[in-house]
Design an enzyme around this catalytic site. Structure first.
Site, short mmCIF file in Angstrom:
data_model
loop_
_atom_site.label_atom_id
_atom_site.label_comp_id
_atom_site.label_asym_id
_atom_site.label_seq_id
_atom_site.Cartn_x
_atom_site.Cartn_y
_atom_site.Cartn_z
N ASP A 105 -7.29 -2.21 14.02
CA ASP A 105 -8.67 -2.49 13.63
C ASP A 105 -8.80 -3.78 12.82
O ASP A 105 -9.84 -4.05 12.22
CB ASP A 105 -9.26 -1.29 12.85
CG ASP A 105 -8.54 -1.03 11.53
OD1 ASP A 105 -7.61 -1.79 11.18
OD2 ASP A 105 -8.91 -0.06 10.84
N GLU A 154 -9.54 -1.75 5.38
CA GLU A 154 -10.22 -1.37 6.61
C GLU A 154 -11.52 -2.17 6.78
O GLU A 154 -11.98 -2.80 5.81
CB GLU A 154 -10.53 0.13 6.57
CG GLU A 154 -9.28 1.02 6.42
CD GLU A 154 -8.39 1.05 7.67
OE1 GLU A 154 -8.22 0.00 8.33
OE2 GLU A 154 -7.84 2.12 7.98
N HIS A 182 -7.05 -4.66 10.17
CA HIS A 182 -6.80 -4.60 8.72
C HIS A 182 -5.52 -5.33 8.31
O HIS A 182 -4.57 -5.42 9.08
CB HIS A 182 -6.78 -3.15 8.21
CG HIS A 182 -5.63 -2.30 8.66
ND1 HIS A 182 -5.73 -0.94 8.84
CD2 HIS A 182 -4.33 -2.60 8.97
CE1 HIS A 182 -4.56 -0.46 9.22
NE2 HIS A 182 -3.69 -1.43 9.31
N ASP A 208 0.82 -1.21 0.00
CA ASP A 208 0.00 0.00 0.00
C ASP A 208 0.85 1.26 0.00
O ASP A 208 2.07 1.21 0.18
CB ASP A 208 -0.98 0.00 1.19
CG ASP A 208 -0.31 -0.45 2.50
OD1 ASP A 208 0.93 -0.41 2.59
OD2 ASP A 208 -1.04 -0.83 3.43
P1 PGA Z 1 2.32 -1.53 12.73
O1 PGA Z 1 1.15 -1.45 11.64
O2 PGA Z 1 3.30 -2.54 12.21
O3 PGA Z 1 2.91 -0.14 12.73
O4 PGA Z 1 1.70 -1.93 14.01
C1 PGA Z 1 0.61 -2.62 11.15
C2 PGA Z 1 -0.50 -2.31 10.17
O5 PGA Z 1 -1.17 -1.28 10.28
O6 PGA Z 1 -0.68 -3.14 9.25
#
Ligand code: PGA
Length: 263
Positions: free
Chosen positions: A136, A143, A138, A67
């Site tokens: 959340d 999302e 994802h 992404d």
């Molecule tokens: P993080 O993010 O590794 O900073 O916890 C993970 C994500 O949002 O996929």
């Protein structure tokens, strides 16, 4: 789904790096799907260390990132393009023409998303996709409510994601509100999935996505649909799993299973 529980972040990173290094060794021109965020930084450090020791060659490896924020130029230090160069690409011998990050500044985002999907296809599909998980639930920026059949497209970030990612920006209002992300369907087409998670903050969502029902409200639950998914956790992220002892037992039996299959 294989669940590997390690003692801490360092061990999680080493085990994840082992799986990625094994993929590169078995197929030097493999296609890797890569992730950003705080979680994979240790994994990338470990891969860089192995490369510098002469044990890992990225010269034929092709990469596709999951992404990218919409509206951040590639030179912005919080763009995922920048992150990947800073945390991995600048330190290994990956060929610049083999690196792909979704375009977050394209004038026609829809066309750029279709192009990204075509590039993945042209490369022969993704062999191994690295993933983190958001608070959340994802994967990539899929999302809650994202179709489990979704493809690369524009997504609006949730308030939780914006708050989670604010730590990387000067202020919360600087966090982009939109991103281009591979879809859940795109991710599920990778031949192998490797999700990593660490820390107490991820414990609840980790239990939900591994042991709860499949739902588009927690897009990481889609891993349950994949025949070749590995999850590597530290003890804290694993702390709310009901079957924690069983996963540890299965992992401990692995060498015996390999022997039994050989015999
Ligand atoms: P993080 O993010 O590794 O900073 O916890 C993970 C994500 O949002 O996929």
């Amino acid at each position: 789904m294989e669940v590997i529980i390690t003692k801490d972040y360092d061990q999680m990173s080493k085990v994840a790096a082992d799986i990625i290094a094994d993929q590169i060794k078995r197929r030097p021109n493999c296609v890797l799907g890569l992730a950003t965020g705080g979680t994979p930084v240790g994994t990338y450090k470990e891969l860089i260390r192995r490369h510098k020791e002469g044990k890992l060659d990225f010269s034929k490896v092709v990469t596709f990132n999951l992404d990218e924020y919409v509206g951040l130029p590639v030179t912005h230090d919080q763009s995922y393009h920048y992150f990947m160069h800073d945390n991995l690409f600048n330190h290994v011998n990956v060929a610049p023409q083999n690196v792909h990050v979704p375009p977050g500044m394209a004038p026609d985002i829809e066309a750029a998303c279709a192009w990204y999907e075509q590039e993945i296809d042209k490369a022969g599909g993704i062999d191994l996709q690295l993933l983190g998980i958001g608070g959340d639930g994802h994967i990539a920026f899929n999302e809650p409510g994202s179709s489990l059949a979704s493809r690369t497209r524009l997504k609006t970030l949730t308030e939780e994601t914006i708050k989670d990612n604010a730590r990387f920006f000067e202020k919360e209002s600087d966090v982009p509100r939109f991103a281009v992300t591979m879809g859940v369907g795109t991710i599920l087409e990778a031949r192998k999935l490797l999700l990593i998670a660490n820390g107490k903050k991820k414990a609840k969502v980790t239990a939900e996505f591994i042991e709860g029902p499949i739902t588009s409200q927690i897009t990481a639950t889609a891993l349950q649909l994949h025949p070749n998914a590995v999850v590597v956790l530290d003890e804290e992220a694993a702390s709310e799993l009901k079957q924690r002892d069983y996963y540890k037992w299965v992992y401990a039996q692995k060498p015996k299973v390999a022997e039994a299959v050989k015999a």
